[in-house]
Design a protein around this motif. Structure first.
Motif, PDB file in Angstrom:
ATOM      1  N   LEU A   1     -69.194  78.045  20.364  1.00 51.12           N
ATOM      2  CA  LEU A   1     -68.867  77.260  21.555  1.00 51.12           C
ATOM      3  C   LEU A   1     -70.074  77.176  22.477  1.00 51.12           C
ATOM      4  CD1 LEU A   1     -66.812  75.870  23.452  1.00 51.12           C
ATOM      5  CD2 LEU A   1     -66.217  78.167  24.298  1.00 51.12           C
ATOM      6  N   GLY A   2     -70.740  78.313  22.697  1.00 52.55           N
ATOM      7  CA  GLY A   2     -71.904  78.318  23.562  1.00 52.55           C
ATOM      8  C   GLY A   2     -73.013  77.413  23.062  1.00 52.55           C
ATOM      9  N   THR A   3     -73.192  77.360  21.748  1.00 56.00           N
ATOM     10  CA  THR A   3     -74.223  76.499  21.176  1.00 56.00           C
ATOM     11  C   THR A   3     -73.886  75.028  21.386  1.00 56.00           C
ATOM     12  OG1 THR A   3     -74.830  78.159  19.531  1.00 56.00           O
ATOM     13  CG2 THR A   3     -75.427  75.879  19.051  1.00 56.00           C
ATOM     14  N   ARG A   4     -72.613  74.637  21.166  1.00 61.10           N
ATOM     15  CA  ARG A   4     -72.218  73.237  21.415  1.00 61.10           C
ATOM     16  C   ARG A   4     -72.485  72.854  22.859  1.00 61.10           C
ATOM     17  NH1 ARG A   4     -67.601  74.638  18.574  1.00 61.10           N
ATOM     18  NH2 ARG A   4     -66.278  74.532  20.441  1.00 61.10           N
ATOM     19  N   ARG A   5     -72.127  73.741  23.757  1.00 56.29           N
ATOM     20  CA  ARG A   5     -72.323  73.436  25.174  1.00 56.29           C
ATOM     21  C   ARG A   5     -73.808  73.418  25.538  1.00 56.29           C
ATOM     22  NH1 ARG A   5     -67.442  77.175  27.808  1.00 56.29           N
ATOM     23  NH2 ARG A   5     -65.753  75.661  27.418  1.00 56.29           N
ATOM     24  N   ALA A   6     -74.589  74.328  24.969  1.00 54.27           N
ATOM     25  CA  ALA A   6     -76.025  74.355  25.246  1.00 54.27           C
ATOM     26  C   ALA A   6     -76.708  73.082  24.746  1.00 54.27           C
ATOM     27  CB  ALA A   6     -76.669  75.585  24.612  1.00 54.27           C
ATOM     28  N   ARG A   7     -76.266  72.565  23.604  1.00 51.47           N
ATOM     29  CA  ARG A   7     -76.808  71.306  23.101  1.00 51.47           C
ATOM     30  C   ARG A   7     -76.483  70.158  24.057  1.00 51.47           C
ATOM     31  NH1 ARG A   7     -78.164  71.133  17.467  1.00 51.47           N
ATOM     32  NH2 ARG A   7     -77.643  68.919  17.485  1.00 51.47           N
ATOM     33  N   ALA A   8     -75.249  70.128  24.521  1.00 52.15           N
ATOM     34  CA  ALA A   8     -74.857  69.082  25.469  1.00 52.15           C
ATOM     35  C   ALA A   8     -75.619  69.233  26.786  1.00 52.15           C
ATOM     36  CB  ALA A   8     -73.350  69.128  25.713  1.00 52.15           C
ATOM     37  N   ALA A   9     -75.782  70.469  27.233  1.00 58.19           N
ATOM     38  CA  ALA A   9     -76.498  70.714  28.483  1.00 58.19           C
ATOM     39  C   ALA A   9     -77.960  70.301  28.372  1.00 58.19           C
ATOM     40  CB  ALA A   9     -76.390  72.187  28.860  1.00 58.19           C
ATOM     41  N   ALA A  10     -78.543  70.438  27.181  1.00 65.40           N
ATOM     42  CA  ALA A  10     -79.931  70.009  26.991  1.00 65.40           C
ATOM     43  C   ALA A  10     -80.068  68.513  27.263  1.00 65.40           C
ATOM     44  CB  ALA A  10     -80.394  70.338  25.570  1.00 65.40           C
ATOM     45  N   LEU A  11     -79.157  67.705  26.721  1.00 66.31           N
ATOM     46  CA  LEU A  11     -79.229  66.262  26.971  1.00 66.31           C
ATOM     47  C   LEU A  11     -78.901  65.940  28.420  1.00 66.31           C
ATOM     48  CD1 LEU A  11     -77.848  64.488  23.778  1.00 66.31           C
ATOM     49  CD2 LEU A  11     -80.085  65.474  24.258  1.00 66.31           C
ATOM     50  N   LEU A  12     -77.992  66.696  29.018  1.00 64.55           N
ATOM     51  CA  LEU A  12     -77.678  66.483  30.433  1.00 64.55           C
ATOM     52  C   LEU A  12     -78.917  66.691  31.292  1.00 64.55           C
ATOM     53  CD1 LEU A  12     -75.810  66.206  32.926  1.00 64.55           C
ATOM     54  CD2 LEU A  12     -75.249  68.635  32.641  1.00 64.55           C
ATOM     55  N   THR A  13     -79.583  67.838  31.148  1.00 67.72           N
ATOM     56  CA  THR A  13     -80.729  68.126  32.009  1.00 67.72           C
ATOM     57  C   THR A  13     -81.890  67.169  31.756  1.00 67.72           C
ATOM     58  OG1 THR A  13     -81.491  69.800  30.420  1.00 67.72           O
ATOM     59  CG2 THR A  13     -80.173  70.567  32.275  1.00 67.72           C
ATOM     60  N   LEU A  14     -82.116  66.816  30.492  1.00 63.38           N
ATOM     61  CA  LEU A  14     -83.234  65.919  30.186  1.00 63.38           C
ATOM     62  C   LEU A  14     -83.009  64.506  30.709  1.00 63.38           C
ATOM     63  CD1 LEU A  14     -84.069  67.048  26.532  1.00 63.38           C
ATOM     64  CD2 LEU A  14     -85.436  67.460  28.593  1.00 63.38           C
ATOM     65  N   ALA A  15     -81.762  64.170  31.035  1.00 59.91           N
ATOM     66  CA  ALA A  15     -81.466  62.834  31.544  1.00 59.91           C
ATOM     67  C   ALA A  15     -81.400  62.785  33.065  1.00 59.91           C
ATOM     68  CB  ALA A  15     -80.146  62.331  30.958  1.00 59.91           C
ATOM     69  N   LEU A  16     -81.294  63.925  33.732  1.00 56.96           N
ATOM     70  CA  LEU A  16     -81.181  63.943  35.190  1.00 56.96           C
ATOM     71  C   LEU A  16     -82.515  63.602  35.852  1.00 56.96           C
ATOM     72  CD1 LEU A  16     -78.926  67.101  35.646  1.00 56.96           C
ATOM     73  CD2 LEU A  16     -78.305  64.732  36.224  1.00 56.96           C
ATOM     74  N   PRO A  17     -82.486  63.104  37.095  1.00 57.17           N
ATOM     75  CA  PRO A  17     -83.729  62.744  37.789  1.00 57.17           C
ATOM     76  C   PRO A  17     -84.565  63.968  38.149  1.00 57.17           C
ATOM     77  CG  PRO A  17     -81.796  61.738  38.842  1.00 57.17           C
ATOM     78  CD  PRO A  17     -81.295  62.773  37.887  1.00 57.17           C
ATOM     79  N   GLY A  18     -85.857  63.912  37.882  1.00 57.28           N
ATOM     80  CA  GLY A  18     -86.743  64.999  38.258  1.00 57.28           C
ATOM     81  C   GLY A  18     -87.389  65.657  37.064  1.00 57.28           C
ATOM     82  N   SER A  19     -87.766  66.922  37.226  1.00 61.85           N
ATOM     83  CA  SER A  19     -88.452  67.662  36.174  1.00 61.85           C
ATOM     84  C   SER A  19     -87.518  68.685  35.552  1.00 61.85           C
ATOM     85  CB  SER A  19     -89.701  68.357  36.732  1.00 61.85           C
ATOM     86  OG  SER A  19     -89.356  69.229  37.793  1.00 61.85           O
ATOM     87  N   VAL A  20     -87.870  69.128  34.340  1.00 64.47           N
ATOM     88  CA  VAL A  20     -87.030  70.042  33.562  1.00 64.47           C
ATOM     89  C   VAL A  20     -87.881  71.214  33.089  1.00 64.47           C
ATOM     90  CG1 VAL A  20     -85.589  70.300  31.505  1.00 64.47           C
ATOM     91  CG2 VAL A  20     -85.558  68.153  32.779  1.00 64.47           C
ATOM     92  N   TYR A  21     -87.303  72.415  33.145  1.00 67.46           N
ATOM     93  CA  TYR A  21     -87.951  73.610  32.606  1.00 67.46           C
ATOM     94  C   TYR A  21     -87.202  74.071  31.365  1.00 67.46           C
ATOM     95  CZ  TYR A  21     -90.912  74.044  36.684  1.00 67.46           C
ATOM     96  OH  TYR A  21     -91.867  73.807  37.646  1.00 67.46           O
TER      97      TYR A  21
END
Length: 556
Positions: free
Chosen positions: A372-392
């Motif tokens: 479950l954590g991996t599915r959510r982490a994958r989704a969160a990766a696309l979420l953060t990479l699409a948000l405005p600004g910079s990503v770490y």
């Protein structure tokens, strides 16, 4: 070595040559001790990083941030700095650091170094001189030495707590062995706090900034940036009102901090290209947080509200809205962080019943569902990479590494674990050396004969870079594709966003005229908005529908 003044960040390849690169950058965090071991002693080093720069170039990052690589007794993972102008022998030499900065720049990757201004190591020459000098001496004025309270001064000067547990004061011994003055250490006893009212302290740190900018560093990450200045009266910490200490706080977020960062900004702006100041600012008050990002202070600061947010659509939406609203008046870009060297790894955290993060609740043996954590982490990766600004991206996030929770007690090194008698599991679990190749430890981290400084789990064979590079469905492939698309899409990175109509348990937003990100955090599959093309999905779709804990990028 001769400073590299003949080379600047303006010399990077054309695709990354713009002064506002930092506003939409993807920055990869390297914890040097655990990235790659080049000399086979079990500890990561600069030779290992140089050998693995191709991985970072293939990943597609714009910059790397190094946790402290300075000479240090390693009482706190290098955040106890003994010499700000050198490289710890365990990591290599200053010459190697200069070569690394230049070689990374040739690949279009800038280098950000860690500056630790709140405290130094007890092994630093300044503190050694202070201990060798009497009370009231100029050498002691660079720190916070005070007599104790109570009978014979046997109690600390005030009630301030250490961030690592226990009091924030350590008592010295006089030459004759009798108890002496106390000194302030908001962290470990081997990390005495500096007195930022002293001109030597301010001048030294400005000189350190010049030292690394002269060698090609594109910026600095400022550790514990809100803690530097203290109320000179060192008053007791008042009782909290609700969940907060009444303002003004005696050592957190004091107004005189801003003059320090304005002077640093003037210094940074005197260099060619853009040398960025990035603050570690833990601040629940977003209005006060934004003050550090005014145009004449820091460029960006870490977004800890988002990092600590649970996997919950309402909370995530509120965090995104609050973050963007706080940054808007000062014109600064937001930053998005899922994990770093101090917090539980994303895959493990998102698999727990309580998927938020709080140091106060970190404990041993909290159950997690890694699938479950991996599915959510994958989704969160696309979420953060699409948000405005910079990503770490913290090293190992691109591999989907979980927290290593079974480290033997005698191998743990974090003072959070040691100072709490083991009740706090500490941060070693997110600092375990990376797996690069092979089917058993050390997984190509270094020569097979070397035992890594922290033990690696025995079940990481399918999480190595080598294994994931060949798997189009791996976390690594997801990150590489996501970063490639992010670079190709003009609407991504810095810029505006707009929420799209969606169910309450779905986060859907648009960037530009034709890009959308949709994240389903609900229990049931959902229909995507009308679109021309599916650009990327974090996991398999249910026909045309988006399953739970899945994100998609769409051409609309």
């Amino acid at each position: 070595m001769t400073p590299r003044k003949d080379r600047s960040v303006a010399d990077t390849p054309p695709t990354r040559r713009h002064e506002n690169w930092w506003r939409g950058a993807v920055i990869y965090q390297i914890y040097p001790r655990s990235f790659a071991d080049g000399n086979g002693d079990g500890t990561g080093d600069l030779a290992g990083v140089r050998a693995r720069l191709g991985h970072l170039a293939d990943l597609g990052v714009d910059a790397v941030w190094f946790n402290p690589w300075y000479p240090s007794p390693m009482a706190d993972g290098g955040y106890d700095v003994a010499d700000y102008r050198g490289i710890d022998p365990a990591f290599g030499t200053l010459e190697e650091a200069e070569k690394l900065i230049a070689e990374a720049l040739d690949l279009g990757i800038r280098t950000i170094v860690d500056i630790v201004p709140n405290h130094i190591s007890a092994a630093h020459p300044w503190f050694a001189a202070a201990l060798a000098s009497p009370p009231g001496s100029p050498e002691r004025d660079r720190f916070w030495f005070r007599p104790g309270r109570g009978p014979d001064g046997c109690e600390p000067p005030n009630n301030w707590p250490s961030q690592f547990g226990g009091p924030a004061w350590t008592r010295t011994k006089n030459d004759d062995g009798t108890p002496g003055q106390w000194f302030l250490n908001l962290f470990d006893s081997q990390q005495p706090d500096l007195n930022w009212d002293h001109p030597d302290v301010r001048g030294e740190h400005e000189d350190v900034l010049r030292f690394w900018f002269d060698r090609g560093a594109a910026g600095v990450r400022i550790d514990s940036a809100a803690l530097l200045t203290k109320d000179p009266g060192l008053p007791d910490l008042p009782e909290p009102v609700g969940s907060a200490v009444p303002a003004p706080h005696p050592y957190t977020d004091r107004d005189d901090l801003h003059d320090i960062y304005r002077s640093w900004r003037r210094l940074a702006d005197g260099y060619p290209g853009t040398r960025v100041l990035i603050g570690e600012v833990w601040m629940p008050d977003m209005e006060r947080f934004a003050r550090y990002l005014r145009p004449d202070e820091m460029h960006t600061a870490f977004n800890f509200d988002f990092l600590s947010c649970p996997w919950d659509p309402e909370r995530l939406r509120a965090s995104i809205d609050t973050t963007l609203a706080a940054h808007r008046p000062v014109g600064a870009p937001a930053t998005w962080v899922l994990c770093n060297h101090d917090v539980t790894r994303t895959v493990t955290r998102y698999g727990r019943a309580d998927s938020g993060f709080d140091f106060a609740t970190k404990a041993h043996g909290v159950p997690t569902d890694l699938a479950l954590g991996t599915r959510r982490a994958r989704a969160a990766a696309l979420l953060t990479l699409a948000l405005p600004g910079s990503v770490y991206v913290y090293q190992g996030e691109e591999l989907g590494l979980p927290e290593a929770e079974d480290i033997p007690a005698d191998r743990r090194a974090d003072p959070m674990y040691l100072r709490t008698g083991g009740t706090d599991p500490g941060r070693d679990g997110c600092r375990v050396p990376l797996p690069w190749s092979g089917t058993e430890p050390p997984y190509g981290f270094g020569p097979a004969s070397a035992d890594p400084w922290l033990p690696q789990p025995a079940d990481w064979a399918d999480r190595t870079v080598e294994a994931q590079r060949a798997d189009p469905g791996s976390m690594l492939s997801l990150y590489r594709t996501g970063l490639r698309l992010r670079r190709a899409e003009d609407a991504l990175g810095d810029g505006p966003m707009r929420w799209l109509d969606s169910r309450p348990d779905v986060l859907a937003f648009g960037r530009g005229d034709a890009f959308a990100c949709v994240v389903n955090l609900g229990p049931d599959p959902v229909e995507p908005p009308a679109h021309r093309e599916l650009l990327l999905a974090s996991g398999p779709l249910d026909g045309d529908r988006i399953p739970p804990d899945t994100a998609v990028w769409l051409r609309i």
